[in-house]
Each structure stands twice: as structure tokens, then as C-alpha cells.
Design a protein around this motif. Structure first.
Motif: not given
Length: 1642
Positions: A717-718, A789-794, A824-835
């Protein structure tokens, strides 16, 4: 440490500076830099650029014993040079040269020479021989300085240096050493470090990555006076070198002069080294005082901060530009990261493996149609071998240009097979050069729902001539957050069949797929096409103990296993141990590269150890042990660990002895438990927070140097993060330091605290103006966004692992968390986490999370293109439902507090509702259809598919699970399902019935009945009793679930419907011939019977025991009402209603007890009955070309929901008005609608379940709307009330406080015009040809005037007079107070306006511009066309300049007309090519701007002050435009570009409201409108009103901070009330007009 490949798009995410200085002469300066400059610089770089800053000061510790030695310093400098993004060297050179240090290594020949010369001079050599020892394991053999001297020997260091210098001088004197060789022994640490850093540095690195600061002090000591020029800070410029002078190695001043005037000066001249000098002249009486030193430190801090900021900004900006195309696209980044990882891992290929030749032979085969499987034990080197093979593909296939795509499990991205396959599809499209740009992604025709082509029409993905269109369809599909496994499998198969060729074959290398979790490898293999095309090669690696996966491969590729090829090894390669001789050679090579070697005895021990474990990783670990051996070390076989895990444990133990156990344990634990990865800066920060470890940056760097070869940097993630080269390091670390749950929880908790403090999600601090402008101008994500975004996922990972689920949920539903992931282009990951809801504890706010996920899903294509639209999008979507989801108030509040350019103050009535759940079968790879579906009120849904499978959905957050029953080792196939209360009844294809109580344990009870050969028609339950009836049978089966007993009841004819009485003592049975039989359940006998007169089959019975009534509904819609008051008498007929002329069978019925309403659904119409009076109260007709298939009431009965044939939507009507208010998008052909307590569930034909929240439907359906489109909006000056008209007889008065219509003004005919007086007291409306005058406060109609013949009405600015404009009669001026006519105007004035001073009526007549007096009605003034006789085409009065009128004539000339003296001034001539649109002409009240045209997707303004035309592009054709009267803003509504070039989803086809500043055209904000607008109005400087075609109104607030420094009116104070976005079904108060006109004009 191993670096990224040189072609990495993102070199590093850390600026690593080596601070080179003389430790004794720079204490104050280094302390000032650490306290002032470096923290500020680090904060700037992290928050603005997304990079970390680490400063390696080797002398940071106050204890000299902890300072690194010469070799370590060189390693630190080299590390900084290779890994820093930007500058790597910061050198401070003072007036004190510094003493030299004892060299760490002295070659044997030189050391002997020194000893010999000392002995010949009669000097003692005992001290030198004591501190140095001979080591034959160095290369070349050398004398090594022993471990750091103890404190008792500190005083002897100076004596030793004097002895060493004496020996060197003797060697020089006798010419055994040259002067250059002698200097190497006498240089100070700063001189040695600086020369090592710059000597071998490239030209570019010297220019852009090094900073040197030289401080010369005149008269530094008291009593010392030297004449110098004045002190001044200046940059050293390139010049001709000074004359060469002889250098003396005996004096520090000469060495310092040589360093500055010769070495540094040469670099300034040749490489433009950035160097600054400062000369400080001191008073010889006081010398260099502490005050002088502090003053220099302050100046130095300012200069260093400025210089470093410039270098870092420039370097990082250029680096990001090179890789900017990857920042906003997660799939593109994944591909780049995999390529970099492949190159990184391939460098570990040190031992030639013969298995590589087998892989080479496989890819060179042209007839292979199945994958190659590489197997092997742990640490066998499968990953490194595949990485090496991937790098060799082009050499192996010289006649082709192979496309090689790799997947290594070291990277964290693919959490599912769907994600991995999507990534593979994306890389295939990109590598074959068919990748559309980010713009092109949305340019082709096709909705994002158009991806359903992949589901419904498989032929759409077959290779065609229009392959580019299909490729873009695939690209849209794989970017969808909800793409299914079946869809992505089709995409992959399509791409593999279309793109690879013999000239460009495709090689997929998938490593470690067996390590990705449960069933991952199986699903992946089953998703690959079988057989493979010859031009497609797939190489998989799995562990040798996964026999199940091998079996799956055999089953999936029978053409290979049929000949035994997989089992015989033709397609399966076993990777065993490496060759021992090559391993020994590898070890010796590594020792040589680190300047070490072994004795023959030590080599024999190592060779013996390699016989038991001959793996490349073991060799690397052996190198870590043997590199510490000296030639005189006492080693034995027991000194060497015998396995990988024991070697890792020994390495950790060795590190503990060197760096302390606390530091090592914490560091390796952090590295092991991280999710995405830790940067070096984050690791250092985490270690510095541990109280028991006093850690400096040098300590961390020294530990990382010792882990070199076992930790690798990868791009995630950069950012460059650290990870173990083998997962077995993590296993050993977990066993050694993290063996208990408490230990793991402690580390996770520490990391969660660190990441939450580093990024405060709950921050409500408003953005500064600079930050807000940066956000508004950024179109693409930055490196900073990726880091966030990387820190958020961490953070989310560690919150989950530390069981802090409540905090995790709060973060998960925060706006800022969503923003950074979307950017950061991680909309898929965000939707997956919300679900995500695996644990019961994590299901907090599940409905809120599902709502957020659904909104994101519905807007995915827009957010991928414009992620910064998230704020207004989410705000507009959430506002109507905040009363229902109060926890989301904080989400909207965060958006507004952070500041967005355009906020939603009043949300328009929704025209749809997003679904909260969209579920599908996980393992369905072929299309199926639903044969039966049923649901219970408690929320359980069951469906039976065409293949005989049954699927269950039990709860809000649960997925669909398969119901499996086995009998005699075979699985039972189901045929149907029915439900009643909490029971479900399953029928099977083997003629069995199974009953399931969904509230009880998961156990099915078989119901044994003699009638199971027939199909179940229905069943009904009452407590534990069940009644089942059968198709075309007259027998009822009664089943008692409490004791599993079965009994029968017999009817006169075939049973069609059954109901229980409330107590369950009686059964009412409707039959085919129109008869209803009443049974006593205890004695199983018929009590009474009654029949319809027309003998129509009874399809439903409504039992109202409170009213003692029974209603029977016939199959054609007739209703018969019976009185059942008498317990011992037959029911008495009360009323009978026929079905009407059109006798069409009923499709279904529904009864709402809450509203006492009955619904009867026919194919062409729906009838609603009032069950109190039993009269039909309403009827809904189907569209002319459509037919109903089902209709139901909402749970409260206020709304009606219906399915139409071949329509993928659920239409919703409001029962009270008969208006269709909502359209729910199912995206799939629906099968049936089911109701639960809190959801409306649509079961699609293919088995998907789409669920909407009942309360959301109610709120959206009950939101206030006018009957027709809003044609006019009028706002009071206070902004508290506004009025809307839709062309009907009603004018609504809305309260802005509540967002609801407060009252309505009724008229006898349609309203044409609405005008409000400036004092907000009087409302004047034109209805028909009558004028109505209303008091706004009381709602009283004080005047109803007829005979006006008016076509328009006006109110003077002073609110005293009204003006009625008549096109064919007299225009009248009249008093608002009593309606009397003041005067009449005989001429018709077109586009009439009242002058700001309320004295004239100005308008066009016959091409002239005339002004009629409002006192006499006479034409008193006329605009003089001084230059020509051209017609006036438009004009505008100016309220701030009441004496002037702006006039435009047909030729495009613009004049100002001063009415007081009737003078005309020409101002501007429009270009001949410019076409003005008079109908759009508007002006600001001060005359500064004029709107001229909105043609060709452009808005053209006239800047009157600058006398220039201004034009800016809109997103599409401009539908409406409106100027702010004060001259601040323009609001316009544009329609997106035509559907042929853009995506046709909602957000790309619906209009866009945009606000821009008039001064510079800069966009303040925009909102995607959800429906078609009709009216646009700006009120004041803050609010924008939009009236919509469906009768709703939206109000949008321009943020107060954008209003030229003035806070927005009421923005902060009204925040809480604006959050009240829910509307309820309240009827506005109606004010009635006078019955007849009370005034008539002649």
C-alpha cells in the motif's frame, strides 16, 4: 537488509538520515536538532507526504560504551544511502576535528610492522597486544580490536592512541607506510564517516541527498586571537580549487583544513555538493561561550529545517509522479507489488535446483493441458524456486514474449478466492496491453448492473469481434465489490480463452495456495478452466502433506490423471533437499562477502551438520552463527543447531545477548503479529514506547542489521514494510515469546494503542482552510492516503485480535476510516469489513454497518472514479434515516465538522431504498432456479432450488447455509417448502415430509403421512399443532409437534385454505366448491358448514373473532361476510360482494390487521378492501404492457409492494394517496416477496436474497411529496419558511426547522404564479385568472380577486403594492393592504420587473425598453438606442444600484441605463461568434457578474468589473443555472455526458448540482442528485433550493467557511436539527380559500 528492485515504483516510504558529527563537539547542536527540527520535520512528512523520517545519530546515547564501532557506522551509512527516500546524510563539522579512534581491524602485516618499529625504538608493545587479538577468520587475516574496554580502562584510551600514533609516525619516518596510509589511522570519526559516505557516492546522490554544515570558530579559546573577516552564514559555491598545500598528519588543524578545504571543496566543485559554512568570531577574552553556541544552534535549526524540507518535498514528489498511476488503483498496486516481491525473492536463489529444469520443460511443452504442481516439505525453497523461474521465463521461451503473473502468499491482499481471481484477471488485461485508463473505465455503455450479463447470458463472454467491449465489461465486473465466485470464474475463463497466444503465452505462478485458509486451494483449482489451453500454463506450489488438494486436482483434470501422469510425477514435481556441496559453496560465498571465512576444522563441523539438514534457509542461518566464530573459537558439533526451528531459536538467543532480551522479544513480536506490515519507523516508535526498554534509533538499526537476510522489505500500500523471509520465523517467535493468549493480547493491545494514537478516528477538529483547499484540489489519492489506509487496516486487525470489538466497531463506522480506504482504492476491503460478522460480539451495530456497506456498494463506480465524493454521497444517503439509525449521527456530524464544500441541509424524499442484505449461494458455479421459498416472521428464510438443494438464511448477519439431510449414505433432495409461524415444512423428492421449528435446536422431525405421494398444498400452525392439506385432496392431516401424533379430518371437497381459531380449538376449512367447514379439533368432527352462492373456490379466510365475523374470499375476488356470533348455529350470511365484471383469478392475498385492510392481487389490478365496512376502497392498475405477479402490504399496512412480470424492481405505492412512491432495485428477476418482522425479502429467480429494512421503506415511502413536479420555490428572507408550487391547486408552506410541510394553501384551480412580499407577511398567488392574497402567519385568504386577466404578478420591493401583468388587457397596480387599484398600465410590458425603489414598472415592448410609473401608469421613460435601432433582447435591474438598469441589444452590445437622467453608457460588445441566451440572462445585485449562456456544456459569465468574458466547463449539458444575488456563487445543474460514452449507473446518469465561486470559477462542492430537477434557487449566501419532478424538495448548504471569511448563517447552530432527516407521514394543515371572490376588477 534486502532492498526493493531498482525499478520499484515506490523506492521507500522512509527518509533515513545519518547524522555525521564529532560527538564531543556537537552535543548542543544535535540536541537542538532532535528537540526542534526532527519532530517537526517528521510530522510534516508523515501528514503531508505520507513518508516517515528517521534520524540515525550514532552518538545519541549518553554512554560512549554504547556508541557503534567503525564497522557498524559504515554499515549504518550504507543502509541509509540504499534505503532512504531522499536525503541520507546530514553532516555537522565544527571547529574541533576530534580525536581518532583505534582502528577495528589492522591487517597482520601492518600490525607486525607497528610492533616491530616500536620495539626497535625501545617502546613497550604490551598494551597494543593486549587490546588486539589475531583472527585468521577475517579476510584478509587481521588483528581485531577486542570487545569494548571496560570503565577502568577509559583513562588508558588516550595513552593507547598516543602509542598507536607514535608507531604510525615511526613507520612513516622509515617509509614503511606512505602518508596516505598513515592518514587512514589518524583520521577522526567524523572525517572517516564523511569520506566513507561521499567517496563512492554517485553524482546525483551528492547533489540531491547530502547536506553538510561547516562551522568555523575564530578565537574559540580564551586568550587566543586570530584576525578574521566578519561572521556570516553562506552557501559554499563551486570555484577553482585553491593551490595545493602540503598536508601534515601531525596536527588536527591541518587534518580539519584538509577535510574542509580539499575534500569537501572538491565535491562542491565537481558534484555541486550542498554545503553551508558559518563563521563565528568570538571575543578573545571569553572565547566560544555557551551563549554563542546556543545562538549558532538556533540558526542551524532554521537552516536545516528549510533545506531538508526542500530536498524531501522535491524527491518524494518526483517519486510519486513516477508511480502515481498505481496510487488510486488497488488491483494495479497489487500487481506491481507482486512483481517487486518476485524480483526480491529471486535473489535468494543461491543453490541451483534441478527441479527448475522440470518446470522449464513444462512451460516449453505445447500439448500440456493441466497445471504443474510443485510440492515439498517446509522450508524446501518452493517460493524462491518459483520466483527464480518467473524471472527466467523470457529466457526459457526466446521465440515468444510470455506474460508471467505471480502470486506469493507473503503479500496480504487476497483474503478470498474471489479477490485473488479478480486480481489475476486485472493483471491479465493489463499485461496484454488492453488496460483502459482510469477515465476509460467508465466510458463504455453498460450499467454496473450490466455485469449481470455474466450471470444470465454466458454467451456474452465468448470471444467475439467486439472483444474490446467484452474486456471492458470484464474490467467493470472484477472491480465490483460484490462480484461472485461464479462471475469471476467466468471472467477468468473468458480472458484465458481470448488473450493468450502462441506468440504471447500466459504463465500463472501461484505459490502457497494451501496456506491461505480453509478450502481456499480447492475453490481456486475448481475455478481454473479444465482442460487448460496449450498457450496457458499454470504452476502451483503446495506442501507435500496436502493429499486432499492433490485429489481435487486429479478430479478437476481427469485428462491428466487418466494416464496416471499426476501420480507418476509427470505433472507433479517434488522439491527435496539441496545438494550439500552447493550448500557448502553457498555458505563460503556468504562468509566471503561479509569479510569472514572458516578454518578447516570449523568447515568440517559445518559439512557434517549439512548432512542432516541441507536446506538453503538452514545455510543462511548457519552463516549467522559461523560469521561470529573466530579462528581460536572453541566450537564443537553441539554448537550447531540441527534444524530450521532450532537455528532460528539460536539466532534469537544470540540477538538477546547482544541487544538485550527485552528489545529482541518486543521487536520480533511486533513484526510477527502485524497484519499488513510495519515500517522501520513504526517499529522504532513501538519499541521506544516500551518502558522497560530504553531504545534509541541506533539500537533499532543495529538490530535490523543483524536480522539482514531474514527480514525483507516489501511494498505494501505504497509503503516499505518489513516481513519475515519465511513464515517459520513467525512460528518460532510465537512459540518462544507469544505462547499464551495473554502475551499475544498484550502485544496486539500495544499496537492498537499505537496506531489509534497515530491516527485519531474520533477527531472532530475542523480542517484548516489550507487543509480544506488541499482536499478540494486533490483529484487523485496521494502517498499519504495510502499510508493512512495501511495504518487503518493495521489498527482494525489489532483491535480485533485484542478483543476490543466495541472500539473496532466505532472505528469501522467512522467517516474518516471510510474516506482513507476509499481514497486508497480499497473499497472492496471496506465493504467486506462492514459485512464481516464472524463472532457474536462483533455484530454490534450490524444494521448500521450493512446500511453503510450497501450505500458504498450502490455507488462503487462513482467512488472509484471520484473518491472525494464520499462525503456528500454518504451525507445525502444517510440523512433520511438518522432517526432510525441514531448512531450514524456521529458519522454525518464528522463529515460536517471536517468541512465539505456543499452539505445536504434538507434531504429530498428518497425514490428508492438501498437493500441491507444481498446474499447468494457460496458454492453455486452453475445457474439454478428457485422452485419454492418460504419465510417466518422471526426472520428465517428457506428456499429450494431446481437441483433439489435447500438453503437457509436464519438471521440478519448470517449468510446462506445449505440444509443437508442424508439417508442410507445418500443425500436427500428437496421438492418444496411451506411456512407458518415458527414452523417450516419441507417436502422431498423421495416423498417424505420434515418439520423444523426454527426457534428450537437445529433438528428436523419427519412427519409420516399416508398422503405424501401428493404435493403439499399448504399448512398452518397454531402453537404446537399443525394442519397440512394436499393438492386436490379433501383430507386434512393434523400433527401434534409436542408428541408427534397424526390424525385426519375429512372435508366435502378439495381443501383450498385453512385457518385456526385464536385458541386453536377450531379449524375453518375453505374448499373447492365454495364451502367452509368448521371442525372441532378435539373431537375431530364437523360443527357447521356454509357456502358461497356462486360456489367459487375459497382461497382465503379472514377470521375476526373480536367482531364475530368470518370473511371468505373467492378465487375471482368476491368477498362473503358471515356472522359467527352464535356458537351453536351455522354462520349467518351478512354481506356478499361480487368480484365485478372482469373475473380474473386471484394471485395472492394479504391482510393488514394494523390498518384493517385486505389486499387482493390480480394480474391486471390490485384491490384494497376496508375490512371494517367490507367495501372496496381503492384499486391499483398494472401498466398497460405489464402484469402483477404478487403484492403484499408493508408490515404497518401503509404501503403496498408489488412485483411485476419481467421487471427487476419492487414497486411501492402509498395506500392513502395511491401514488407510486418508491422503486426498490432487485437487479434480478424476482420470484417472490417474503415478509419478516423487520425486513422485506425478495427471492430472485436464481436464489439470491435481497432484503430491505421495513422501517427504511416506511420512512422513504412516507416522506412528503407534492402531487406533481415542483415548478416554483419561494423562500422567506429569514430562511425559516419556504413555499413550493407544483402546478396543482396546492401551495405548500415548509418549515426549514423540521423539514416538513407545515401547511398548504388550497385554490380552486391550478396555481400559475407564487410571489412573496419582501417582509414575508403576504403571499400572492395566481390561480386561473384569479389573484389570491394570503396572510402567511395566519393562513387567511384576505382577498380573492377576479377579473384581472393577469398572466403574471409582481410585488414591489417595499411590500406595499402588487402588480398584475396582463398580456391582452390592462395591467394594474394595486395596494396589497386592501386590494384597491392605484393605476393601470395600458401597454403590455414583457419580462416586466419592478425597479428597486418601487417607483417604475420596467419591461420590453415592441423592441423598446419602457418604464411605466407605478403612481400614474403612464410610460415616463424610454431607453434610447443611441447607435442603432436594434431591439432590446434582455435587461436586469440592480438592487444595490437602484438608478441603473443593465440592457443588452440584439447585436450583443451591453449598456447601462441611468433612469434618473436617462443617460446611456456603452460598456461591452460581445464577440460576433458568441451566442447569448436571453432566457438565461441574470445579474448579481451589485452588477459585478452577468450570466450570459449555458450552451455547449459551458457556462459563460461577464465579469463586469474586469470587462471580460469568463467561461468554464460543466460535467455535461447545463440544465439549470442560478447566480447568487450577492455575487459570491453560481449554482448550476448539469447532466452527465451521453450514455454512449459513460457508465449508465445512477450516479453517472442523474444530474449534478455544482456550486462554484464567481471570483475564480473554483468549485466549492457538488452533489449527485438522485432524481430530475425542475427548479433551482440560491437563497442568500448559504442555501440552495432544488425542486424535483417527483414533488420533493432538497436544500443544500454552502459551507460557511467558504463565504469570504464570514461564517455561514446558522450552520453550526442548526447542525443538530439538520441531522433530523427523517420525515413521517404527517398531513400538512390546509388553509381554504374564500368560497367566492370578494373583489372584482372591471
Amino acid at each position: 537488509m534486502d532492498q526493493l528492485p531498482s525499478n520499484s515504483h515506490l523506492r521507500s516510504s522512509c527518509v533515513k538520515l545519518y547524522l555525521c558529527s564529532n560527538p564531543a563537539d556537537s552535543v548542543v547542536e544535535r540536541r537542538a536538532l532532535r528537540q526542534v527540527v526532527f519532530p517537526k520535520l517528521g510530522q510534516h512528512c508523515r501528514h503531508t507526504l505520507g513518508v516517515d523520517v528517521r534520524v540515525i545519530d550514532p552518538y545519541e546515547s549518553s554512554h560512549p560504551s554504547q556508541w557503534p564501532d567503525e564497522n557498524t557506522r559504515k554499515a549504518l551509512i550504507k543502509e541509509c544511502r540504499e534505503s532512504s527516500t531522499g536525503p541520507f546524510l546530514l553532516a555537522l563539522i565544527g571547529h574541533d576535528y576530534g580525536r581518532p579512534s583505534l582502528p577495528a581491524l589492522v591487517e597482520v602485516s601492518h600490525f607486525h610492522m607497528l610492533l616491530q618499529q616500536m620495539q626497535q625504538a625501545g617502546l613497550s608493545t604490551r598494551e597494543l597486544e593486549r587490546v588486539y587479538h589475531r583472527d585468521e577468520n577475517t579476510s584478509p587475516p587481521s588483528y581485531c580490536l577486542r570487545t569494548a574496554c571496560g570503565p577502568q580502562e577509559d583513562n588508558q584510551i588516550d595513552d593507547l592512541m598516543k602509542v598507536f600514533e607514535t608507531a604510525v609516525s615511526l613507520c612513516v619516518h622509515k617509509q614503511h607506510l606512505t602518508e596516505e596510509e598513515a592518514l587512514a589511522f589518524n583520521r577522526s570519526v567524523v572525517d572517516g564517516d564523511l569520506r566513507f559516505a561521499l567517496d563512492n557516492c554517485s553524482h546525483n546522490d551528492v547533489i540531491r541527498r547530502c547536506l553538510v554544515y561547516v562551522h568555523k570558530v575564530v578565537n574559540p579559546k580564551v586568550g587566543q586571537e586570530t584576525r578574521r573577516s566578519g561572521s556570516k552564514l553562506h552557501k559554499v559555491e563551486a570555484s577553482y580549487p585553491p593551490p595545493t598545500t602540503a598536508r601534515s598528519s601531525s596536527g588536527e588543524r591541518d587534518l580539519l583544513s584538509d577535510l574542509i578545504d580539499n575534500f569537501l571543496r572538491s565535491l562542491v566543485d565537481s558534484c555541486q555538493l550542498v554545503a553551508f559554512t558559518t563563521t563565528t568570531e568570538c571575543d578573545p577574552r571569553y572565547g566560544y561561550t555557551p551563549a554563542r553556541r546556543r545562538g549558532y544552534a538556533e540558526v542551524l535549526c532554521l537552516q536545516v529545517h528549510s533545506d531538508l524540507m526542500g530536498l524531501i518535498d522535491s524527491f518524494v514528489t518526483n517519486s510519486v509522479k513516477m508511480g502515481s498511476c498505481y496510487l488510486s488503483d488497488a488491483l494495479a498496486r497489487e500487481g506491481v507489488e507482486q512483481m517487486e516481491q518476485c524480483a526480491n525473492l529471486s535473489r535468494f536463489y543461491d543453490v541451483v535446483r534441478p527441479e527448475a529444469e522440470e518446470i522449464r520443460a513444462y512451460v516449453q511443452q505445447s500439448d500440456s493441458q493441466c497445471p504443474l504442481v510443485l510440492t515439498g516439505g517446509p522450508c524446501a525453497g518452493k517460493t524462491v524456486l518459483l520466483a527464480h523461474c518467473a524471472q527466467q521465463m523470457k529466457a526459457w521461451l526466446p521465440d515468444a514474449d510470455p506474460a508471467v503473473i505471480t502470486f506469493f502468499t507473503h503479500l496480504p491482499h487476497p483474503s478470498s478466492v474471489v479477490r485473488l481471481l479478480s486480481s489475476l484477471c486485472y493483471q491479465i488485461i493489463r499485461i496484454y496491453d488492453h488496460s483502459p485508463s482510469a477515465e476509460d473505465f467508465f466510458l463504455d455503455a453498460g450499467h454496473h448492473q450490466g455485469a449481470t450479463e455474466l450471470r444470465d447470458n454466458e454467451s456474452s463472454l465468448t470471444p467475439t469481434r467486439n472483444s474490446a467491449l467484452n474486456l471492458k465489461t470484464v474490467l467493470r465486473s472484477i472491480k465490483k465489490p460484490d462480484i461472485s465466485l461464479h462471475e469471476v470464474t467466468q471472467c477468468l475463463c473468458f480472458l484465458l480463452s481470448l488473450l493468450p497466444s502462441s506468440k504471447q503465452p500466459l504463465v500463472l505462478i501461484l505459490d502457497g495456495v494451501d496456506q491461505m485458509g480453509h478450502n481456499f486451494a480447492v475453490e481456486l483449482i475448481e475455478s481454473l478452466p479444465s482442460p487448460l489451453l496449450p498457450r496457458v500454463k499454470v504452476v502451483l506450489s503446495i506442501s507435500s502433506n496436502h493429499t486432499r488438494i492433490m485429489q481435487v486436482i486429479k478430479l478437476h483434470y481427469p485428462e491428466c490423471s487418466a494416464h496416471g501422469r499426476v501420480s507418476e510425477g509427470a505433472k507433479c514435481v517434488l522439491l527435496g533437499s539441496a545438494d550439500r556441496k552447493q550448500c557448502v559453496k553457498m555458505l563460503m560465498s556468504q562468509l566471503s562477502s561479509s569479510g569472514r571465512r572458516m578454518t578447516s576444522g570449523q568447515l568440517a563441523l559445518v559439512s557434517k551438520a549439512l548432512t542432516s539438514c541441507c536446506l538453503p534457509l538452514y545455510v543462511r542461518l548457519l552463516h549467522a552463527h559461523t560469521s561470529l566464530w573466530c579462528s581460536d573459537s572453541d566450537v564443537s558439533a553441539s554448537c550447531l543447531p540441527d534444524s530450521i526451528h532450532s537455528s532460528i531459536a539460536a539466532l534469537l538467543n544470540q540477538l538477546e545477548h547482544k541487544h538485550t532480551s527485552c528489545l529482541v522479544a518486543r521487536a520480533v513480536s511486533y513484526l510477527t503479529l502485524c497484519s499488513v506490515g510495519l515500517t522501520e519507523a513504526e517499529l522504532a516508535d513501538l519499541l521506544s514506547r516500551v518502558e522497560s526498554c530504553h531504545v534509541t534509533q541506533v539500537d533499532v538499526e543495529k538490530l535490523l542489521l543483524d536480522l539482514n537476510g531474514f527480514l525483507i522489505r516489501r511494498t505494501a500500500m505504497g509503503c516499505q514494510v518489513l516481513f519475515w523471509v519465511s513464515r517459520h520465523f513467525g512460528l518460532v517467535v510465537a512459540k518462544t515469546y507469544l505462547c499464551t493468549g495473554e502475551a499475544r493480547g498484550e502485544i496486539h493491545s500495544e499496537m492498537a494503542d499505537y496506531f489509534s494514537r497515530g491516527w485519531n478516528f474520533a477527531s472532530t477538529t475542523a480542517l484548516s482552510n489550507t487543509e480544506r483547499e488541499d482536499r478540494n484540489t486533490e483529484d487523485q489519492p496521494s502517498l499519504r492516503d495510502l499510508a493512512n489506509a495501511r495504518r487503518a487496516l493495521e489498527l482494525m486487525h489489532h483491535l480485533r485480535q485484542s478483543n476490543r470489538l466495541e472500539i473496532r466497531t466505532k472505528v469501522l463506522i467512522s467517516w474518516r476510516f471510510h474516506l482513507v480506504l476509499v481514497q486508497a482504492g480499497h473499497l472492496k476491503d471496506l465493504v467486506a469489513m462492514l459485512r464481516q460478522d464472524e463472532e457474536e460480539e462483533s455484530r454490534n451495530f450490524l444494521r448500521e454497518r450493512r446500511l453503510l456497506a450497501s450505500i458504498l456498494m450502490s455507488s462503487w463506480c462513482l467512488l472509484q472514479r471520484a473518491p472525494l465524493e464520499l462525503s456528500t454521497l454518504m451525507e445525502a444517503s444517510l440523512l433520511p434515516y438518522l432517526e432510525l439509525f441514531p448512531v450514524l449521527r456521529a458519522y454525518v456530524g464528522e463529515i460536517r465538522t471536517r468541512g465539505c464544500g456543499l452539505a445536504v441541509a434538507l434531504s429530498p424524499a428518497p425514490d428508492t431504498v438501498v437493500c441491507l442484505w444481498r446474499l447468494e449461494h457460496d458454492s453455486v458455479l452453475k445457474p439454478l432456479s428457485v422452485t419454492a421459498a418460504a419465510g417466518t416472521q422471526c426472520g428465517t428464510i428457506a428456499e429450494v432450488m431446481s437441483d433439489g438443494s435447500a438453503w437457509i438464511w436464519r438471521d440478519l448477519g448470517c449468510g446462506i447455509v445449505r440444509l443437508s439431510l442424508c439417508q442410507e449414505k445418500s443425500e436427500i433432495k428437496f421438492a418444496g417448502v411451506k411456512s407458518s409461524h415458527q414452523f417450516m415444512l419441507f417436502s422431498t423428492q423421495c416423498n417424505k415430509l420434515f418439520l423444523w421449528d426454527v426457534t428450537a435446536p437445529d433438528m428436523l422431525v419427519e412427519v409420516k403421512s399416508p398422503h405424501t405421494l401428493n404435493l403439499v398444498e399448504g399448512f398452518v400452525a397454531c402453537e404446537k399443532r399443525l394442519c397440512v392439506w394436499w393438492e386436490r385432496e379433501s383430507v386434512l392431516d393434523l400433527f401434534d409437534a409436542s408428541n408427534a401424533t397424526l390424525s385426519n379430518l375429512h372435508c366435502q371437497s378439495c381443501v383450498t385454505c385453512v385457518v385456526f381459531s385464536s385458541g386453536g380449538s377450531h379449524i375453518y376449512c375453505g374448499q373447492e366448491e365454495g364451502t367452509v367447514s368448521i371442525f372441532d379439533i378435539h373431537c375431530h368432527s364437523v360443527l357447521f358448514s356454509c357456502s358461497h352462492s356462486n360456489h367459487s373456490a375459497v382461497v382465503s379466510i379472514i377470521l375476526s373473532e373480536n367482531n364475530q365475523e368470518m370473511a371468505c374470499i373467492g378465487k375471482t375476488g368476491g368477498v362473503t361476510l358471515w356472522d359467527i356470533t352464535a356458537e351453536k348455529q351455522s354462520p349467518r350470511l351478512v354481506k356478499e360482494n361480487s368480484a365485478g365484471i372482469e373475473c380474473i383469478d386471484i394471485l395472492n392475498t394479504d391482510y393488514s390487521n394494523a390498518c384493517s385492510s385486505l389486499l387482493l392481487c390480480h394480474s391486471k389490478h390490485i384491490t384494497v378492501w376496508d375490512t371494517c365496512e367490507w367495501e372496496m376502497c381503492d384499486q391499483f392498475l398494472a401498466p398497460q404492457d405489464g402484469a402483477f405477479i404478487q403484492a403484499v402490504f408493508s408490515q404497518d399496512g401503509h404501503l403496498l409492494l408489488a412485483l411485476l412480470d419481467a421487471c427487476p424492481r419492487v414497486l411501492v405505492w402509498r395506500v392513502s394517496t395511491g401514488l407510486c412512491v418508491l422503486s426498490l432495485d432487485a437487479n434480478e428477476p424476482p420470484h417472490i416477496l417474503l415478509k419478516t418482522t423487520s425486513e422485506i425479502v425478495c427471492v430472485a429467480e436464481d436464489g439470491r436474497l435481497i432484503a430491505w429494512d421495513t422501517e427504511m421503506i416506511y420512512i422513504a415511502g412516507a416522506a412528503p411529496k407534492m402531487v406533481c413536479g415542483v415548478e416554483e420555490v419561494v423562500v422567506e428572507q429569514t430562511g425559516c419558511w419556504f413555499y413550493t408550487a407544483d402546478g396543482s391547486e396546492m401551495v405548500w408552506r415548509w418549515s426549514f426547522e423540521t423539514g416538513l410541510p407545515h401547511s398548504s394553501f388550497l385554490h380552486d384551480s391550478s396555481v400559475k404564479k407564487v410571489r412573496l412580499s419582501r417582509d414575508d407577511v403576504t403571499l400572492v398567488t395566481l390561480s386561473g385568472e384569479e389573484i389570491y392574497v394570503w396572510q402567511t402567519g395566519t393562513g387567511q385568504n384576505i382577498f380573492r380577486i377576479c377579473g384581472s386577466g393577469a398572466t403574471d404578478i409582481l410585488i414591489t420591493p417595499n411590500s406595499n403594492f402588487g402588480v398584475s401583468i396582463s398580456e391582452h388587457g390592462l395591467s394594474r397596480v394595486w395596494k396589497l393592504a386592501h386590494g384597491s387599484v392605484v393605476c393601470t398600465v395600458h401597454l403590455y410590458l414583457c419580462d416586466a420587473q419592478v425597479s428597486p425603489e418601487s417607483t417604475f414598472l420596467i419591461g420590453r415592448h415592441g423592441g423598446d425598453l419602457l418604464a411605466a410609473s407605478l403612481w400614474s401608469g403612464m410610460i415616463s421613460k424610454c431607453f434610447s438606442r443611441v447607435e442603432s435601432s436594434e431591439d432590446v433582447i434582455t435587461f436586469h435591474t440592480l438592487s444595490q444600484h437602484p438608478d441603473f438598469v443593465v440592457v443588452m441589444v440584439a447585436s450583443g452590445v451591453i449598456y447601462t441605463w441611468k433612469m434618473s437622467d436617462e443617460t446611456v453608457c456603452r460598456h461591452f460588445q460581445l464577440p460576433e461568434t458568441f451566442y447569448c441566451q436571453p432566457q438565461h440572462f441574470q445579474m448579481t445585485s451589485d452588477g459585478s457578474f452577468a450570466l450570459l449562456s449555458t450552451d455547449n456544456a459551458a457556462i459563460t459569465l461577464l465579469d463586469v468589473a474586469q470587462v471580460r468574458l469568463c467561461s468554464f466547463k460543466a460535467e455535461g449539458s447545463v440544465m439549470k443555472a442560478c447566480l447568487d444575488e450577492t455575487g459570491c456563487y453560481i449554482a448550476y445543474i448539469s447532466h452527465p455526458i451521453s450514455q454512449e460514452k459513460r457508465c449508465v449507473c445512477t450516479h453517472h446518469t442523474q444530474p449534478i448540482l455544482t456550486i462554484a465561486q464567481l471570483s475564480d470559477g473554483k468549485k466549492v462542492g457538488r452533489v449527485f442528485l438522485c432524481k430530475d430537477p425542475l427548479t433551482l434557487l440560491i437563497h442568500g449566501q448559504q442555501y440552495v433550493f432544488v425542486g424535483f419532478r417527483d414533488g420533493s424538495v432538497g436544500v443544500y448548504s454552502i459551507s460557511g467557511h467558504m463565504v469570504r471569511g464570514v461564517d455561514g448563517i446558522g450552520y453550526s447552530e442548526n447542525l443538530s436539527r439538520q441531522l433530523k432527516g427523517c420525515f413521517f407521514d404527517t398531513v400538512p394543515m390546509t388553509w381554504f380559500p374564500l368560497a367566492t371572490p370578494n373583489m372584482t376588477w372591471p
